[in-house]
Enzyme design. Structure first.
Site, PDB file in Angstrom:
ATOM      1  N   ARG A 108       0.827  -1.213   0.000  1.00 59.39           N
ATOM      2  CA  ARG A 108       0.000   0.000   0.000  1.00 59.39           C
ATOM      3  C   ARG A 108       0.863   1.266   0.000  1.00 59.39           C
ATOM      4  NH1 ARG A 108      -1.526   3.790   3.373  1.00 59.39           N
ATOM      5  NH2 ARG A 108      -3.597   4.728   3.233  1.00 59.39           N
ATOM      6  N   TYR A 222       0.672 -13.510  -0.846  1.00 57.65           N
ATOM      7  CA  TYR A 222       1.272 -13.245  -2.162  1.00 57.65           C
ATOM      8  C   TYR A 222       2.533 -12.413  -1.944  1.00 57.65           C
ATOM      9  CZ  TYR A 222      -1.880  -9.235  -1.341  1.00 57.65           C
ATOM     10  OH  TYR A 222      -2.579  -8.200  -0.768  1.00 57.65           O
ATOM     11  N   ASP A 303     -13.365   4.582   2.080  1.00 55.82           N
ATOM     12  CA  ASP A 303     -13.809   3.976   3.340  1.00 55.82           C
ATOM     13  C   ASP A 303     -14.695   4.914   4.156  1.00 55.82           C
ATOM     14  OD1 ASP A 303     -12.491   1.655   2.810  1.00 55.82           O
ATOM     15  OD2 ASP A 303     -11.164   1.716   4.551  1.00 55.82           O
TER      16      ASP A 303
END
Ligand SMILES: Cc1cc2nc3c(=O)[nH]c(=O)nc-3n(C[C@H](O)[C@H](O)[C@H](O)COP(=O)(O)OP(=O)(O)OC[C@H]3O[C@@H](n4cnc5c(N)ncnc54)[C@H](O)[C@@H]3O)c2cc1C
Length: 402
Positions: A108, A222, A303
């Site tokens: 991120r 991942y 969000d």
């Protein structure tokens, strides 16, 4: 010459920064007000599906993002008990052809950095860090935003305020949408870790997005950061009674608890979970959809508007879609603020609700046990590649303004 409209954005997260780029391209002057003093390395890995990456390409950031992101070959789903493969869905070239943009995995903080760098190259956008938005006052022809900057009271005058200030949005609070829609603990926590590649079992270094399905829990992993790190997320059902205003990313979790929770799983999963020394526990909150996200010249995004449970990996992608949709609505409404907000809200509430309900369903499906899990596994195993991909068309093939 007429002055450009001034958009004030609360929050320099993924949603706020993307909105800044999209609105600046549409001719707005933009001020991004960010509470944090520095935009540091907070967070972990995220997946970015084609519905998000094609927008980032439009905004000119995809090429730079590709330098720090990875393209997994496939989504690989395994059964917790014995490691049996349940499904493999391509995420590489086939996915890019089908959905028109790549499916990526990235830290991120790397995504945020690429967006900040693009903002720095863009005229008419400024980021003010150390600036916390406290409230706003509607004027007859604009909006006045009150903030503290390095402890000082300060005011910003603009035409539009966008609350992109995350799950605990202050702007949302001030909109007074009511108390019935407060975030509620979902009964699940995500235990997140970034595991150095040299400490990870070899199977976890393969370039795929991996999903393990078990009873009342699932595990996702991942590689990120050029393969130097493995992003691990263990989602478990549990009880949590902490402080909702806690800064979760900085609160350590208990490695013993996670190891124990995955004790009955296949050796590969146990090896991965056992290799992690430092977990961050992230309680997952759910929030009902509301009928409006706006009031006059104030609108929510990301969000702040619609947190979604992470089971379809879509929170950041939705925030990116919101940003593009807001800019598209402004352009379609010749920058008329009321019309822009109306059409943005109409399209986005529908889309976010679809993703919210699908994410909730997905969470329940992932955690099935007994005969229901058996039936789920049978369905997954029998799905053809084309059928598996077709199920995701509505999600990954979405185009704002389309
Ligand atoms: C376990 C987990 C896994 C996830 N995986 C994925 C994934 O794979 N793919 C995906 O797309 N999404 C994923 N998400 C969701 C994604 O991380 C979020 O949905 C996304 O980051 C939200 O972005 P945002 O910009 O709306 O808010 P945020 O990222 O929360 O940004 C809000 C910003 O506003 C600032 N701020 C707050 N209050 C104020 C104020 N009063 N004034 C000024 N600034 C303020 C904050 O400091 C912050 O910088 C995941 C989430 C979790 C928990």
């Amino acid at each position: 010459m007429t002055q450009p409209l001034h958009a004030i954005i609360a929050g320099a997260g993924i949603g706020g920064l993307t909105a800044a780029l999209a609105l600046a391209r549409g001719g707005f002057r933009v001020s991004v007000l960010e509470r944090a003093a520095i935009l540091d390395d907070v967070g972990a890995g995220i997946q970015l599906s084609a519905n998000a990456t094609h927008i980032l390409r439009d905004l000119g950031v995809l090429e730079r993002l590709m330098r720090v992101a990875l393209t997994p070959d496939n989504l690989h789903v395994r059964r917790a008990r014995d490691g049996a493969e349940l499904m493999r869905m391509p995420f590489g070239a086939l996915a890019e052809t089908r959905w028109g943009a790549p499916h990526l995995v990235v830290h991120r903080a790397d995504l945020q950095r690429v967006l900040v760098e693009q903002v720095a190259r863009t005229a008419n956008v400024a980021i003010e860090t150390n600036t916390e938005v406290l409230g706003f006052t509607a004027l007859s022809n604009g909006i006045q935003v009150g903030a503290t900057q390095a402890g000082r009271q300060i005011r910003f005058d603009g035409d539009l305020l966008i609350g992109a200030d995350g799950l605990r949005s202050n702007v949302r609070e001030r909109l007074g949408l009511g108390l019935s829609d407060q975030p509620v603990y979902s009964g699940r926590s995500a235990w997140r870790a970034l595991l150095p590649a040299h400490e990870a079992p070899a199977f976890a270094l393969m370039l795929s997005t991996n999903l393990w399905l078990g009873r009342n829990a699932h595990l996702v992993h991942y590689p990120v950061q050029r393969g130097e790190t493995v992003n691990v997320v263990a989602i478990v059902e549990d009880r949590w009674r902490g402080d909702p205003d806690n800064d979760f990313w900085r609160a350590q979790g208990d490695a013993g608890f996670v190891r124990e929770r995955f004790a009955g799983w296949h050796a590969d999963a146990r090896a991965l979970v056992g290799a992690v020394k430092e977990w961050r526990r992230w309680p997952l909150f759910d929030r009902n959809m509301v009928e409006r996200w706006s009031l006059e010249r104030v609108v929510l995004l990301g969000d702040a508007a619609h947190p979604v449970l992470p089971f379809l990996a879509q929170g950041a992608a939705l925030a990116i879609e919101d940003a593009a949709e807001l800019a598209a609505a402004a352009s379609a409404n010749s920058n008329n603020i009321a019309g822009t907000i109306r059409s943005y809200q109409e399209r986005r509430i529908r889309r976010a609700a679809d993703v919210l309900y699908a994410s909730r369903r997905q969470g329940s499906i992932y955690h099935l046990s007994g005969p229901l899990a058996f039936a789920r596994d049978m369905v997954m195993r029998r799905l053809s590649v084309d059928a598996a991909m077709a199920r995701m068309d509505w999600l990954y093939g979405y185009r704002p303004g389309g």
